[in-house]
Design an enzyme around this catalytic site. Sequence first.
Site, PDB file in Angstrom:
ATOM      1  N   GLY A 123       0.828  -1.192   0.000  1.00 41.56           N
ATOM      2  CA  GLY A 123       0.000   0.000   0.000  1.00 41.56           C
ATOM      3  C   GLY A 123       0.861   1.240   0.000  1.00 41.56           C
ATOM      4  O   GLY A 123       1.701   1.419   0.882  1.00 41.56           O
ATOM      5  N   THR A 124       0.666   2.106  -0.993  1.00 44.18           N
ATOM      6  CA  THR A 124       1.463   3.336  -1.080  1.00 44.18           C
ATOM      7  C   THR A 124       0.877   4.222  -2.164  1.00 44.18           C
ATOM      8  O   THR A 124       0.027   3.795  -2.955  1.00 44.18           O
ATOM      9  CB  THR A 124       2.933   3.006  -1.414  1.00 44.18           C
ATOM     10  OG1 THR A 124       3.711   4.189  -1.310  1.00 44.18           O
ATOM     11  CG2 THR A 124       3.069   2.466  -2.824  1.00 44.18           C
ATOM     12  N   THR A 125       1.342   5.458  -2.230  1.00 42.02           N
ATOM     13  CA  THR A 125       1.033   6.336  -3.357  1.00 42.02           C
ATOM     14  C   THR A 125       2.279   7.129  -3.708  1.00 42.02           C
ATOM     15  O   THR A 125       2.834   7.832  -2.856  1.00 42.02           O
ATOM     16  CB  THR A 125      -0.112   7.320  -3.031  1.00 42.02           C
ATOM     17  OG1 THR A 125      -1.261   6.592  -2.613  1.00 42.02           O
ATOM     18  CG2 THR A 125      -0.466   8.141  -4.264  1.00 42.02           C
ATOM     19  N   LYS A 139      10.364   7.150   0.692  1.00 42.96           N
ATOM     20  CA  LYS A 139      10.018   6.456  -0.555  1.00 42.96           C
ATOM     21  C   LYS A 139      10.649   7.077  -1.795  1.00 42.96           C
ATOM     22  O   LYS A 139      10.399   6.624  -2.906  1.00 42.96           O
ATOM     23  CB  LYS A 139       8.502   6.405  -0.713  1.00 42.96           C
ATOM     24  CG  LYS A 139       7.814   5.595   0.386  1.00 42.96           C
ATOM     25  CD  LYS A 139       6.336   5.453   0.156  1.00 42.96           C
ATOM     26  CE  LYS A 139       5.686   4.681   1.292  1.00 42.96           C
ATOM     27  NZ  LYS A 139       4.239   4.531   1.112  1.00 42.96           N
TER      28      LYS A 139
END
Length: 290
Positions: A81-83, A114
């Site tokens: 899960g990330t953006t 990130k």
Amino acid sequence: MFGSSLAIGNDILDIGSSKFDRRNDERAIGSGAMMPPSLTLGDPGQFEIPNVADPAHFCRNNFASACGNSDQGQSVKFAKGTTTLAFKFDGGIIVSVDSRSTMGAYIASGTVKKVIEINPFLLGTMAGGAADCSFWERNLGMQCRMYELRNKKRITVAAASKLLANTMSSYRGYGLSMGTMITGWDETGPQLYYVDDDGTRLHGRYFSVGSGSTYAYGVLDTYYRPDLTVEEAIDLGKRAIYHACHRDAMSGSINNLYHVTKDGWVKIHAIDVNDMHYEYLEEKKNAMSS
């Protein structure tokens, strides 16, 4: 002075069934008899692979990065899960990411970096397995530095992304989980590439990767244009990450935003998404009252 046991990393790309078979043959010859391979761990300079007859087939069936319920029968399931997003515009490149690391519904960390700073002109983003992305993009940094030392010039973004794509191709089917963007400024101007664990390599004007990417794409598709000012571009990157974090439970915490120009990258801000929520809520109220 130094023994061969200290040469860590010399054969880091030499992995696979052929190497597994070669090591088994060497053990069999040394023992004088053909026998099942013994499990040995901790050999320096290489990755361990499953102690089975066909390591590649075992990895594909048990450690593949999959979407939905297609990994139901696997021994290990990736919970991602990330953006992350990046886009080119007339004033350079904006790279904007969140900082939340999750394992399913569990938030493991809210301060993950990130954006990998490969060199002063080159950035990479992380989406997928944190260890995979972090290790291989740092390995890419080493390859880029070696290129500079050999050729006496800075590597292009296209060449750097190709190096990473080649590495990913050599590990295809071994369970890596990576969806990265490689971006920077070279003699051809601002460049942006997407590279994933299948070895796919795409060139484009903007990309978003991660579980919240659909929400970020909605903002980018609506407001992106090439002639944005630097202030407008920064605000767009900030808003896209905020809306993705607001709708995607797996994204959140801190928005880290970078601006890349011909002079290199600069980190613009690190803002808590909660603060952004109240900022935009007040803006929305004012817009509705007027």
